[in-house]
Structures are given as C-alpha cells and as structure tokens.
Design a protein around this motif. Structure first.
Motif, short mmCIF file in Angstrom:
data_model
loop_
_atom_site.label_atom_id
_atom_site.label_comp_id
_atom_site.label_asym_id
_atom_site.label_seq_id
_atom_site.Cartn_x
_atom_site.Cartn_y
_atom_site.Cartn_z
N LEU A 137 35.21 -22.42 -48.64
CA LEU A 137 35.00 -21.08 -48.31
C LEU A 137 36.01 -20.34 -48.51
N GLY A 138 35.78 -19.43 -49.70
CA GLY A 138 36.79 -18.83 -50.30
C GLY A 138 37.32 -19.32 -51.37
N ALA A 139 37.14 -18.92 -52.72
CA ALA A 139 37.72 -19.83 -53.83
C ALA A 139 38.43 -19.24 -54.70
N GLY A 140 39.53 -18.52 -54.10
CA GLY A 140 40.42 -17.75 -55.01
C GLY A 140 41.57 -18.87 -55.45
N LEU A 141 42.85 -18.40 -55.37
CA LEU A 141 43.70 -19.27 -56.13
C LEU A 141 43.82 -20.76 -55.34
N ILE A 142 43.95 -20.73 -54.00
CA ILE A 142 44.00 -21.92 -53.23
C ILE A 142 42.64 -22.60 -53.06
N GLY A 143 41.51 -21.86 -52.93
CA GLY A 143 40.24 -22.41 -52.70
C GLY A 143 39.98 -23.39 -53.99
N ALA A 144 40.28 -22.69 -54.96
CA ALA A 144 39.96 -23.28 -56.58
C ALA A 144 40.87 -24.75 -56.57
N SER A 145 42.07 -24.72 -56.10
CA SER A 145 42.82 -25.79 -56.21
C SER A 145 42.21 -26.95 -55.22
N TRP A 146 42.10 -26.43 -53.97
CA TRP A 146 41.38 -27.45 -52.77
C TRP A 146 40.04 -27.86 -53.45
N ALA A 147 39.27 -27.37 -54.23
CA ALA A 147 38.01 -27.88 -54.86
C ALA A 147 38.23 -29.11 -55.65
N SER A 148 39.57 -28.64 -56.63
CA SER A 148 40.02 -29.72 -57.32
C SER A 148 40.28 -31.35 -56.61
N PHE A 149 40.87 -30.90 -55.72
CA PHE A 149 41.49 -32.06 -54.87
C PHE A 149 40.49 -32.68 -54.30
N PHE A 150 39.33 -32.33 -53.57
CA PHE A 150 38.62 -32.87 -53.05
C PHE A 150 37.43 -33.59 -53.98
N ALA A 151 37.29 -32.96 -55.11
CA ALA A 151 36.49 -33.41 -56.15
C ALA A 151 37.28 -34.68 -56.75
N ALA A 152 38.56 -34.41 -56.96
CA ALA A 152 39.39 -35.54 -57.78
C ALA A 152 39.09 -36.94 -56.74
N LYS A 153 38.80 -36.69 -55.42
CA LYS A 153 38.79 -37.81 -54.50
C LYS A 153 37.24 -38.38 -54.40
N GLY A 154 36.71 -37.79 -55.09
CA GLY A 154 35.15 -38.47 -55.22
C GLY A 154 34.13 -37.93 -54.18
N LEU A 155 34.41 -36.80 -53.55
CA LEU A 155 33.86 -36.09 -52.26
C LEU A 155 32.91 -34.93 -53.26
N LYS A 156 31.77 -34.70 -52.63
CA LYS A 156 30.88 -33.76 -52.96
C LYS A 156 31.75 -32.37 -52.58
N VAL A 157 31.62 -31.52 -53.33
CA VAL A 157 32.03 -30.21 -53.10
C VAL A 157 31.26 -29.05 -53.70
N ARG A 158 31.08 -28.06 -52.36
CA ARG A 158 30.22 -26.97 -52.94
C ARG A 158 31.23 -25.83 -52.49
N ILE A 159 31.18 -24.81 -53.66
CA ILE A 159 32.33 -23.62 -53.70
C ILE A 159 31.46 -22.48 -53.41
N TYR A 160 31.94 -21.95 -52.48
CA TYR A 160 31.20 -20.49 -52.31
C TYR A 160 32.59 -19.36 -52.19
N ASP A 161 32.07 -18.18 -52.42
CA ASP A 161 32.96 -16.92 -52.44
C ASP A 161 32.07 -15.74 -52.56
N VAL A 162 32.59 -14.97 -51.67
CA VAL A 162 31.48 -13.42 -51.72
C VAL A 162 31.51 -12.92 -53.19
N ASN A 163 32.84 -13.14 -53.88
CA ASN A 163 32.87 -12.71 -55.13
C ASN A 163 32.18 -13.78 -56.17
N SER A 164 31.12 -13.28 -56.72
CA SER A 164 30.48 -14.47 -57.41
C SER A 164 31.40 -14.65 -58.91
#
Ligand SMILES: NC(=O)C1=CN([C@@H]2O[C@H](COP(=O)(O)OP(=O)(O)OC[C@H]3O[C@@H](n4cnc5c(N)ncnc54)[C@H](O)[C@@H]3O)[C@@H](O)[C@H]2O)C=CC1
Ligand SMILES: O=C(O)[C@@H](O)C(=O)[C@H](O)[C@@H](O)CO
Length: 310
Positions: free
Chosen positions: A7-34
C-alpha cells in the motif's frame, strides 16, 4: 500469511514488493498514482532479476516471483482476502490517517497493517482506527529487498500477539526483526543514524573535512565493523581483557569530552544544507544515482554473502 499487499508503491514500497515476491508470496501492489504503481511493478521485476545476478535468488524463484506480482486499481481490490499489508505511503500523519480509515473500509479484521514509517508514532496513527490492535510499525532500511533489518514497534493499542506473529513471519522470511519495547520517534536505527548524520553535517559545517573524507572516515573505519557488530559489542572488545568496564574507565572518559564539543542542533541550518548538497555533487561526477544504487546493491549482497558464511 501468503497474500501480501503493498500500500504505497514508491521507493520503499517497490523494494518491499521485490522482497515479498522473492520469498514466493503473492503480492498485490497499489498506489494512488497509477504511474508510480506500474513503475513499482517494473522495478520489482527488475529487482528480482538483479537478485538472480547477485546470486541471492534462483532463476526459478525469480520467475515465480514475477508471476506472483500484480498491480490492482483500488483499495478494495488490494484488501480483499488479504493477510498482511505493508504500508509505505508518504511520511505524513494526515495522509496515513486517511489511508488507515480507507483501509478499514475493505480489510477483514484479521488483516495485519504494518507501516514502513521512518519515525512516526503508531499510537497516533492507529488512533483513527476502529480496530487498531492489528496495526504496528515494521520499519525497513532502504532497500528492504537487500537489508535484513526490520524494526517492529507497537503502538499503545497494538496487540502483543501481532508483534509475535509479525516477528515470526519476518524471521521465517530471513529478515532480522528487532522489537522495540516502547515507541520513540525514529525508532532505534534512525535515531542512531540521526546522531551520526548530525555530526557528519557539523564536521562539514566547521570545515573539519570534505564530504568525501567525512564519509570515508565512517565507511572505511567504524562502518566496516557496523556490518557485523554494534557499538556495545565493539567497545566490549575495545576494552581488551578488561572488557566494556575497562573501556568505560579509560577510553570512554574521552568520549565525554567529545560530547561537550559536538553539535546539538535540533534543526539543520540552511547554510549547512547547501554545503552538504554542494559537497555531495563530487560523487555524482563519479557515478550517477542509478549507478551508485546498483553499486550499493551489489556490495550489500556481497557483504551479506560473506557474513552468512559463519
Ligand atoms: N525512502 C526511504 O529510504 C525509506 C522510507 N521509509 C518510509 O516509507 C514510507 C514511504 O517512503 P518512500 O517510499 O520514500 O516515499 P515515496 O514518496 O517514494 O512513496 C510514497 C508513495 O505513497 C503514495 N501515496 C500517497 N498517498 C497515497 C494513498 N492515499 N494511497 C496509496 N498511495 C499513496 C504516493 O503516490 C507515493 O508513491 C514513509 O513512511 C517513509 O518514512 C522507510 C524506510 C526507508
Ligand atoms: O535509512 C533508511 O533506509 C531508513 O532508516 C529510513 O527510514 C530513512 O529515514 C530513510 O527515509 C532515508 O534513508
């Protein structure tokens, strides 16, 4: 927990998405800015490939990770059947409050809300929530897909069981969680960083040394030790056979003199900001920011690979 919401996919959110996806988890990304949201998806895919190149992830796991990344167009789509949300929206109480109110419109009561906040207080953020017990701080260090530290900080209404659940979750994912017994602005790591940063600025302001030499004095000296030890253990060893007490009784007394002579700013003088920005330009003549970021990530990976060889 398998469904992860960014929730919030700027600098840190994008890196978090990378981390959780690398661990085999299902990751949904949302940001108010498309545009930010789509950039985050691309960044996360790129980071997964970088982790393969750094030999921190298998190609198969990266492919699975890329398949598990998706963007969504609404908070409702983000939060349906969601287990754990990593909130990384702008560091602003009012914005986070609005996000938390909207979060509760769609999230089930079991969904955990973890904030990446660098230093805001969870007690204040969760005060707007109807069900605040499931909210905590899970503060990363940039970039979270490479740096293991995550600071877990409860607010006054956070359930202790949530801290335990999230700590176990992150340990299982290979992170190094530290748990704060009580909330303080800046948590632990940013308060330590703030002390060092203030003196780094003061040394520049007092023209003791250049930006590059002040930085080198840190990363070519104590910084090397800090990759594996904190100040307490370092000075336990610094006291020799006499240990920490010897250090206090001898060298420690000198530090009391340094402290008398060090800056105690609570705001950064504008002139100092200008000196620091000007002095940092020398770095950008060597590499651009993207090149520095890639260099940083490569070294972070190599350091951690060495440290993992216990
Ligand atoms: N930048 C860093 O090195 C670190 C940042 N953090 C924390 O992470 C959080 C985010 O920081 P950054 O990623 O640097 O900021 P950022 O500005 O790169 O990203 C913030 C994102 O929040 C989005 N946003 C704003 N309102 C929103 C809403 N209502 N719903 C959904 N998205 C919304 C913005 O569009 C933006 O993309 C902050 O709390 C910050 O303290 C934590 C550790 C390190
Ligand atoms: O330094 C980090 O990555 C994090 O501890 C932070 O939260 C910093 O404040 C970050 O926002 C700036 O580097």
């Amino acid at each position: 927990m398998h469904n992860i919401g960014i929730l919030g996919a700027g600098l840190i959110g994008a890196s978090w998405a990378s981390f959780f996806a690398a661990k085999g988890l299902k990751v949904r990304i949302y940001d108010v800015n498309s545009e930010v949201k789509e950039n985050a998806l691309q960044t996360a895919n790129d980071n997964l490939q970088r982790l393969v190149n750094l030999k921190m992830l298998t190609s198969k796991a990266a492919k699975t990770g890329q398949q598990n990344l998706q963007t969504v167009d609404s908070m409702k789509a983000l939060l349906t059947d969601m287990d754990y949300v990593q909130e990384s929206v702008v560091e602003d109480y009012a914005i986070k409050a609005d996000v938390y109110r909207e979060f509760e419109q769609y999230a089930s009561l079991s969904t955990i809300l973890a904030s990446s906040s660098s230093g805001l207080l969870m007690t204040r953020m969760q005060s707007v929530m109807k069900h605040p017990a499931r909210a905590l701080i899970a503060h990363p260090f940039n970039p979270p897909h490479l740096i293991p530290l995550v600071e877990l900080v409860p607010g006054e209404q956070t359930a202790s069981s949530i801290i335990d659940t999230v700590k176990t979750f992150f340990v299982q994912l290979g992170k190094h969680p530290v748990v704060l017994n009580k909330e303080v602005q800046g948590h632990i790591a940013n308060r330590l960083a703030a002390a060092i940063w203030r003196e780094s600025l003061a040394l520049l302001d007092e023209e003791v040394a250049s930006v590059e030499d002040i930085d080198a004095a840190l990363c070519q000296g104590p910084g090397l030790r800090w990759a594996m030890m904190g100040q307490h253990l370092i000075y336990e060893l610094g006291g020799g056979e006499g240990g920490y007490q010897k250090f206090f009784d001898t060298i420690g007394a000198s530090f009391e003199e340094y402290w008398k002579d060090m800056q105690d700013w609570t705001t950064i003088p504008e002139a100092v900001k200008q000196k620091a920005v000007a002095g940092t330009q020398a770095y950008l003549e060597q590499k651009n920011r993207s090149e520095w970021t890639a260099w940083r990530d490569q070294k972070l990976a190599q350091i951690q690979q060495v440290l993992s060889e216990e």
